[in-house]
Enzyme design. Sequence first.
Site, PDB file in Angstrom:
ATOM      1  N   HIS A  96     -20.448 -25.525   2.504  1.00 31.49           N
ATOM      2  CA  HIS A  96     -19.768 -26.045   1.573  1.00 31.49           C
ATOM      3  C   HIS A  96     -20.051 -25.968   0.086  1.00 31.49           C
ATOM      4  O   HIS A  96     -21.211 -25.555  -0.134  1.00 31.49           O
ATOM      5  CB  HIS A  96     -19.487 -27.710   1.679  1.00 31.49           C
ATOM      6  N   ASP A  98     -19.362 -27.568  -3.622  1.00 32.55           N
ATOM      7  CA  ASP A  98     -19.097 -29.236  -3.965  1.00 32.55           C
ATOM      8  C   ASP A  98     -18.001 -29.357  -4.709  1.00 32.55           C
ATOM      9  O   ASP A  98     -17.515 -28.296  -5.710  1.00 32.55           O
ATOM     10  CB  ASP A  98     -20.313 -29.684  -4.912  1.00 32.55           C
TER      11      ASP A  98
END
Length: 274
Positions: A96, A98
């Site tokens: 991912h 952020d």
Amino acid sequence: MEVRKLTGVIGAELLGIDLSRDLPDADVAAIRQALLDHQVIFFRDQTLTPEQHIAFARRFGVISTTPVYRTLDEYPEIMPVVKEPTDQDIIGDTWHTDETYHPTPPLGSILYGRQVPETGGDTLWANMYRAYDTLSDGMKAKLANLRAVHTNDFLSANSKYRNSTRSTKLREDVGSITSVHPVVRTHEETGRKCLFVNHPFTYSFENMTREESLPLLQFLYQHSAKPENTCRFRWRKGSMAFWDNRCTMHYAINDYPGQRREMHRITIQGTVPA
């Protein structure tokens, strides 16, 4: 200050610098250049109070507060990232970037290891410049004008369940946050192009359904996380990682059952991706 590359494509350790000091401007500039050159930089054997951690972060921009996670009452700039020995799960255990659901996703984050397991708990980062550069010309052309919808629903729609198995707590009063960003982002400091999509927060391409979008998105996720795009960092107490959120993804590994891990994260305010 010595810069020692961690891999051939991403990551470097910065040696011989004490971040608890009031650093001269030249040192701050050198650290920022190392961040731009290597996407994620690491420091070892640091002893920092929360106040010193905050002071260091402020040398690189305005501190932003996470919109979805709880922060420390006495230091709202700091988000505790904790796994207790009895916890089953952690946050960040998928590739991912952020807070890309935010209209201005972070410039970067500074994560400080206060307590780490004897073994396990490593973190991986992926170079999203290289992920873009290694696409075919045809794929680059296809992505050039695409925009994608990013949402926090992966977290907030499941906040009660996630909080039941994790010590790092989501706020349960946060609704849906949605933003639209270019799929190929131009880094505002380096001028380089990079992919800007990630598995938990990119929902679909703009003006397309999720079902229509997923085949191409899944390809981009898998392509970005190829081992040759990545580095892996082994934490020790007092280690710090500072990553450029604009051109990386990262992944926290949950492989230390029965051990405690406590990290402090501070996030630097970013700009609207272009």
